[in-house]
Motif scaffolding. Sequence first.
Motif, PDB file in Angstrom:
ATOM      1  N   ASP A  46      44.146  44.718  39.138  1.00  0.00           N
ATOM      2  CA  ASP A  46      44.913  45.606  38.262  1.00  0.00           C
ATOM      3  C   ASP A  46      45.312  46.849  39.047  1.00  0.00           C
ATOM      4  O   ASP A  46      44.467  47.517  39.646  1.00  0.00           O
ATOM      5  CB  ASP A  46      44.065  45.972  37.041  1.00  0.00           C
ATOM      6  N   LYS A  47      46.584  47.140  39.064  1.00  0.00           N
ATOM      7  CA  LYS A  47      47.108  48.260  39.870  1.00  0.00           C
ATOM      8  C   LYS A  47      46.573  49.613  39.404  1.00  0.00           C
ATOM      9  O   LYS A  47      46.405  50.527  40.194  1.00  0.00           O
ATOM     10  CB  LYS A  47      48.643  48.291  39.811  1.00  0.00           C
ATOM     11  N   THR A  49      43.542  50.169  37.222  1.00  0.00           N
ATOM     12  CA  THR A  49      42.082  50.287  37.159  1.00  0.00           C
ATOM     13  C   THR A  49      41.378  49.726  38.383  1.00  0.00           C
ATOM     14  O   THR A  49      40.188  49.946  38.559  1.00  0.00           O
ATOM     15  CB  THR A  49      41.540  49.558  35.920  1.00  0.00           C
ATOM     16  N   LYS A  50      42.110  48.960  39.215  1.00  0.00           N
ATOM     17  CA  LYS A  50      41.553  48.278  40.392  1.00  0.00           C
ATOM     18  C   LYS A  50      40.556  47.182  40.002  1.00  0.00           C
ATOM     19  O   LYS A  50      39.849  46.650  40.850  1.00  0.00           O
ATOM     20  CB  LYS A  50      40.900  49.250  41.374  1.00  0.00           C
ATOM     21  N   GLU A  51      40.500  46.835  38.725  1.00  0.00           N
ATOM     22  CA  GLU A  51      39.615  45.762  38.273  1.00  0.00           C
ATOM     23  C   GLU A  51      40.130  44.430  38.809  1.00  0.00           C
ATOM     24  O   GLU A  51      41.321  44.177  38.854  1.00  0.00           O
ATOM     25  CB  GLU A  51      39.564  45.722  36.738  1.00  0.00           C
ATOM     26  N   ARG A  52      39.191  43.586  39.225  1.00  0.00           N
ATOM     27  CA  ARG A  52      39.515  42.265  39.755  1.00  0.00           C
ATOM     28  C   ARG A  52      39.436  41.255  38.612  1.00  0.00           C
ATOM     29  O   ARG A  52      38.349  40.904  38.177  1.00  0.00           O
ATOM     30  CB  ARG A  52      38.549  41.914  40.875  1.00  0.00           C
ATOM     31  N   ILE A  53      40.585  40.785  38.146  1.00  0.00           N
ATOM     32  CA  ILE A  53      40.666  39.893  36.990  1.00  0.00           C
ATOM     33  C   ILE A  53      41.227  38.553  37.447  1.00  0.00           C
ATOM     34  O   ILE A  53      42.211  38.507  38.185  1.00  0.00           O
ATOM     35  CB  ILE A  53      41.587  40.490  35.905  1.00  0.00           C
ATOM     36  N   TYR A  54      40.585  37.464  36.984  1.00  0.00           N
ATOM     37  CA  TYR A  54      41.155  36.160  37.316  1.00  0.00           C
ATOM     38  C   TYR A  54      41.729  35.507  36.069  1.00  0.00           C
ATOM     39  O   TYR A  54      41.278  35.726  34.964  1.00  0.00           O
ATOM     40  CB  TYR A  54      40.156  35.257  38.042  1.00  0.00           C
ATOM     41  N   VAL A  66      51.901  37.510  38.989  1.00  0.00           N
ATOM     42  CA  VAL A  66      52.449  37.205  40.306  1.00  0.00           C
ATOM     43  C   VAL A  66      51.394  37.598  41.331  1.00  0.00           C
ATOM     44  O   VAL A  66      50.886  38.718  41.316  1.00  0.00           O
ATOM     45  CB  VAL A  66      53.762  37.984  40.556  1.00  0.00           C
ATOM     46  N   ILE A  67      51.060  36.663  42.197  1.00  0.00           N
ATOM     47  CA  ILE A  67      50.068  36.935  43.233  1.00  0.00           C
ATOM     48  C   ILE A  67      50.749  37.670  44.391  1.00  0.00           C
ATOM     49  O   ILE A  67      51.709  37.178  44.970  1.00  0.00           O
ATOM     50  CB  ILE A  67      49.430  35.622  43.735  1.00  0.00           C
ATOM     51  N   ASP A  68      50.231  38.863  44.689  1.00  0.00           N
ATOM     52  CA  ASP A  68      50.732  39.659  45.806  1.00  0.00           C
ATOM     53  C   ASP A  68      49.557  39.870  46.753  1.00  0.00           C
ATOM     54  O   ASP A  68      48.742  40.780  46.571  1.00  0.00           O
ATOM     55  CB  ASP A  68      51.291  40.987  45.307  1.00  0.00           C
ATOM     56  N   MET A  69      49.473  39.018  47.740  1.00  0.00           N
ATOM     57  CA  MET A  69      48.323  39.048  48.640  1.00  0.00           C
ATOM     58  C   MET A  69      48.239  40.343  49.440  1.00  0.00           C
ATOM     59  O   MET A  69      47.163  40.741  49.866  1.00  0.00           O
ATOM     60  CB  MET A  69      48.336  37.820  49.532  1.00  0.00           C
ATOM     61  N   SER A  70      49.347  41.048  49.595  1.00  0.00           N
ATOM     62  CA  SER A  70      49.309  42.318  50.323  1.00  0.00           C
ATOM     63  C   SER A  70      48.596  43.402  49.517  1.00  0.00           C
ATOM     64  O   SER A  70      48.234  44.435  50.055  1.00  0.00           O
ATOM     65  CB  SER A  70      50.727  42.771  50.688  1.00  0.00           C
ATOM     66  N   HIS A  71      48.396  43.173  48.223  1.00  0.00           N
ATOM     67  CA  HIS A  71      47.662  44.117  47.369  1.00  0.00           C
ATOM     68  C   HIS A  71      46.249  43.626  47.073  1.00  0.00           C
ATOM     69  O   HIS A  71      45.565  44.198  46.234  1.00  0.00           O
ATOM     70  CB  HIS A  71      48.414  44.323  46.046  1.00  0.00           C
ATOM     71  N   GLY A  72      45.831  42.540  47.726  1.00  0.00           N
ATOM     72  CA  GLY A  72      44.477  42.032  47.545  1.00  0.00           C
ATOM     73  C   GLY A  72      44.356  40.897  46.550  1.00  0.00           C
ATOM     74  O   GLY A  72      43.257  40.385  46.332  1.00  0.00           O
TER      75      GLY A  72
END
Length: 92
Positions: A46-47, A49-54, A66-72
């Motif tokens: 999440d841009k 909160t930085k929470e990692r959500i799947y 949309v998967i943006d691998m440059s943002h992790g």
Amino acid sequence: LSIDNKYEPSPVPPISSGTLPALSQINSSICDFTNNYRPVIKGNIDKNTKERIYHVPDGFFYSNIVIDMSHGDQWLCTEKEAISHGWVKSKR
């Protein structure tokens, strides 16, 4: 929205003798939802909160992510893998 980064499988290690490499050297996990080695679980950071959500394919937001691998962001193979690496399942 379309996926802008396609999954690229890692190269298979070269065989130096007459035996096949151990499965753990390739990727021995059959992925959830595909029953093959192609991951379809979307790991999105999440841009705000930085929470990692799947997100899983039958999830409400899946088609919008949309998967943006440059943002992790990452493609994940199994929900077990996602959880063990700190991702939290989308609530919808």
